[in-house]
Structure formats: C-alpha cells, structure tokens
Design an enzyme around this catalytic site. Structure first.
Site, PDB file in Angstrom:
ATOM      1  N   PRO A 101      44.518  35.043  48.467  1.00 33.67           N
ATOM      2  CA  PRO A 101      43.091  35.124  48.808  1.00 33.67           C
ATOM      3  C   PRO A 101      42.241  34.309  47.820  1.00 33.67           C
ATOM      4  CG  PRO A 101      44.075  37.324  48.640  1.00 33.67           C
ATOM      5  CD  PRO A 101      45.112  36.343  48.178  1.00 33.67           C
ATOM      6  N   GLY A 105      40.489  36.577  42.167  1.00 28.42           N
ATOM      7  CA  GLY A 105      41.137  36.883  40.888  1.00 28.42           C
ATOM      8  C   GLY A 105      42.640  36.746  40.938  1.00 28.42           C
ATOM      9  N   LEU A 106      43.163  36.110  41.995  1.00 27.32           N
ATOM     10  CA  LEU A 106      44.622  35.958  42.096  1.00 27.32           C
ATOM     11  C   LEU A 106      45.074  34.522  41.799  1.00 27.32           C
ATOM     12  CD1 LEU A 106      45.361  38.280  45.144  1.00 27.32           C
ATOM     13  CD2 LEU A 106      46.046  38.659  42.795  1.00 27.32           C
ATOM     14  N   GLY A 107      44.152  33.705  41.341  1.00 26.45           N
ATOM     15  CA  GLY A 107      44.531  32.365  40.872  1.00 26.45           C
ATOM     16  C   GLY A 107      44.802  31.372  41.986  1.00 26.45           C
ATOM     17  N   ASP A 152      44.791  31.216  33.922  1.00 24.26           N
ATOM     18  CA  ASP A 152      45.324  31.138  35.295  1.00 24.26           C
ATOM     19  C   ASP A 152      46.374  30.040  35.412  1.00 24.26           C
ATOM     20  OD1 ASP A 152      43.351  32.966  35.824  1.00 24.26           O
ATOM     21  OD2 ASP A 152      42.713  32.028  37.702  1.00 24.26           O
TER      22      ASP A 152
HETATM   23  O1  PMV Z   1      39.112  33.648  38.132  1.00 24.95           O
HETATM   24  P1  PMV Z   1      39.662  34.982  37.842  1.00 24.95           P
HETATM   25  O2  PMV Z   1      39.058  36.059  38.652  1.00 24.95           O
HETATM   26  O3  PMV Z   1      41.139  34.990  37.801  1.00 24.95           O
HETATM   27  O4  PMV Z   1      39.188  35.412  36.353  1.00 24.95           O
HETATM   28  C1  PMV Z   1      39.290  34.590  35.311  1.00 24.95           C
HETATM   29  C2  PMV Z   1      39.304  35.399  34.065  1.00 24.95           C
HETATM   30  C3  PMV Z   1      38.135  35.212  33.147  1.00 24.95           C
HETATM   31  O5  PMV Z   1      38.573  35.699  31.888  1.00 24.95           O
HETATM   32  C4  PMV Z   1      36.940  36.015  33.610  1.00 24.95           C
HETATM   33  C5  PMV Z   1      37.716  33.750  33.015  1.00 24.95           C
HETATM   34  C6  PMV Z   1      38.720  32.870  32.301  1.00 24.95           C
HETATM   35  O6  PMV Z   1      38.556  31.647  32.394  1.00 24.95           O
HETATM   36  O7  PMV Z   1      39.651  33.369  31.647  1.00 24.95           O
END
Ligand code: PMV
Length: 313
Positions: A101, A105-107, A152
């Site tokens: 998705p 937040g799943l990269g 990520d």
């Molecule tokens: O993009 P996401 O939802 O996987 O979140 C990234 C994680 C944060 O720490 C908020 C941003 C980062 O660049 O590490």
C-alpha cells in the site's frame, strides 16, 4: 528480467531516527514490489505502472517523477549522460507492480526503487552492490520525503532486520526467537513529509523537551534490540506502548491510530504502537501465534482497512 523487493515495517524509533537516534525495522515479505524489464519491438523506454495509471515513455515523464529520476540517477552512476541513455537502453518495456500500500508506512516507494535498480542492472548485465543500490534508492527517497533518515531503503535493500542509525554503518541484528506482529492499516493516507516537518517545528520551538522524548525513544529502540537478540520478545509489547506514548507527545498519532492501538490491546495483544510517520498509515501489535487471528479480526472490526499477520524472524 524480473526483480522484487519486500515491504518494511518500523518496530521502534520512527521520527527520532531523523535526528540520529537508533530505530529498528524489519522486512515484510507478504507484500512486494516487482519490476520487470523486457525487450520490446517498439523503440523507446516505456514505463508501465497500472496501479498508478502510468503508461508513458521515459522522455514524457517529468524529471521529478521518482521512476524517471531513479533511471537517470542509475545511468549517471554508470557515467552515462541523460541524453545518451537511449543509445544503450532502447526498445524496452519496464513493468512496475506492487502489492505494497502507498503512503502507509510500508516502504512502497523504496521497494519500487530497489526492485527497479535490480531489474535494470540485471537487464544490462551491470553488477550493482547492495551499497550502491541503497545509495541510489536513498537519493529517490529524498524526492518522496524531503529529509528521509534512510531507514526504508536500508531495510528493503538488505531485506534483513536492521538497527539503523543515520550516517552510521549498517547493522543487522539476529532475531533469537521469532515473534508475531499484526500490522493494521487505518486506510488514511498521510504524507511522511508533513509529519516530519511538524516534528521539526516542535523541536525548533522547544529543543530541550523534544530531545528528552528522543532520548526516551533511543532507550526504547536499544532495549528492543536487546530483547529481540536475547529471545525475550514477550517484553516487547510494553516497549511498544511506551513508544506509542512518545509518538503521541510528538503529535504524530491520530484518533484512528489510537483507537486501533487500544482495540488491539483489548483483544489480547501485549502492546501496540503506530508505525512509520503516523497521522494515518499503519500500526503494529505484538501478539502470540495463538491470538494473532483474534487480534487481526478485532482490528478489522475496529475499522482497519487491511491487516497483515507476519512472523519476524
Ligand atoms: O515513510 P514511513 O511511514 O515509513 O516513515 C518514515 C519514518 C520516519 O522516521 C518518520 C521518517 C524517516 O525518514 O525515517
């Protein structure tokens, strides 16, 4: 040539990781990005991505399109200028498919980048190290997020549990005893860039207070790693609760995430937290293999749009 890359989930340390604190992330193999580079009888470099309704030639894509940007970065890393790409790479179809998705937040962005780099390098018979892939994928993450920590692209490139500290050599870690988490999606799309910017505003207003929260998150991440490496995974739930409370103080939770966190714990999870940039996207809950499905169905009843049960190993 077909290449794939997994999704990822952050266990501990999001947001604080942007400021140099440690964070833990693991790959999620139930969701994948897949890129196939095929020879075509038509001239040009055609990019197909049905999920985002994309079917254009590379030359028609704007420069800041992440796929176009990455292809140009890849060729310039091979000392090939943008204008001469078609000399070496012509009559190809690039197919991008992903079950990850988007903005949850799943990269998803990093996984497409890693899969695309692997597919391009296989097709052209160029060998790219993980380090080079990670670096190029990080360049494209900057387009998506502005000031990404790099977590990520790192966990997705290496496809292993990662203890990540920005600017430090990559450290992977061993999971002494596999454990189960449920990942639940609020269905709310929340740009990472916005919550990262808002945390930065808080930090600029009161650095001492926000640094105390970051220090607490650092302790949580380090303790999380220790517990995972020593097989004491039952204690991770309490750490998730503490990390969620810190993220609430950083204003990156939202009522829907808080509701899913509460409902997961009520249904028997031993702890839960939002995961990733927050304000929407996903949360995670620590469960036993026996109550995983009970917690997953409680989360769906509580409004989650999708759930994934995954064993971290
Ligand atoms: O993009 P996401 O939802 O996987 O979140 C990234 C994680 C944060 O720490 C908020 C941003 C980062 O660049 O590490």
């Amino acid at each position: 040539m077909k290449s794939s890359a997994p999704g990822k989930i952050i266990l501990f340390g999001e947001h604080a990781v942007v400021y140099g604190c440690p964070a833990l992330a693991v790959p999620v193999t139930q969701v994948q990005a897949e890129v196939e580079v095929l020879h075509s009888s038509q001239p040009g470099i055609r990019v197909h991505s049905p999920a985002i309704n994309l079917n254009l030639d590379l030359s028609e894509l704007p420069e800041d399109n992440p796929v176009a940007y990455l292809i140009h970065k890849f060729f310039s890393s091979q000392h090939c200028s943008s204008s001469s790409i078609v000399q070496y790479f012509n009559g190809v179809d690039i197919h991008i498919r992903s079950t990850i998705p988007v903005s949850a937040g799943l990269g998803s962005g990093a996984a497409v980048s890693v899969a695309l780099l692997r597919a391009l390098s296989h097709y052209l018979n160029i060998s790219l190290s993980n380090e080079e892939i990670n670096e190029l994928a990080y360049e494209t993450e900057k387009l998506h997020h502005g000031t990404p920590s790099g977590i990520d692209n790192t966990v997705i490139t290496y496809a292993m549990p990662v203890y990540f500290v920005k600017g430090h050599p990559i450290e992977t870690f061993e999971v002494a005893k596999p454990f189960t988490i449920v990942i639940a999606d609020t269905g709310i799309i929340a740009p990472t860039r916005d919550s990262v910017r808002d945390v930065n505003h808080l930090w600029l207003q009161d650095p001492a207070r926000i640094n105390r929260i970051f220090a607490e998150i650092s302790k949580i991440s380090s303790e999380g790693r220790r517990l995972i490496e020593s097989g004491q995974t039952d204690a991770l739930g309490e750490l998730m609760n503490q990390n969620h409370a810190c993220l609430q103080t950083l204003t990156v939770s939202c009522p829907e995430l808080d509701h899913l966190v509460q409902q997961a714990c009520r249904a028997g999870a031993s702890g839960a937290k939002l995961s990733g940039s927050g304000r929407g996207g996903n949360m995670i809950a620590l469960v036993s293999a026996e109550n995983a499905h009970q917690v997953a169905s409680a989360l769906l009843t509580a409004g989650a749009k999708h759930v994934i049960v995954t064993v971290v190993k």
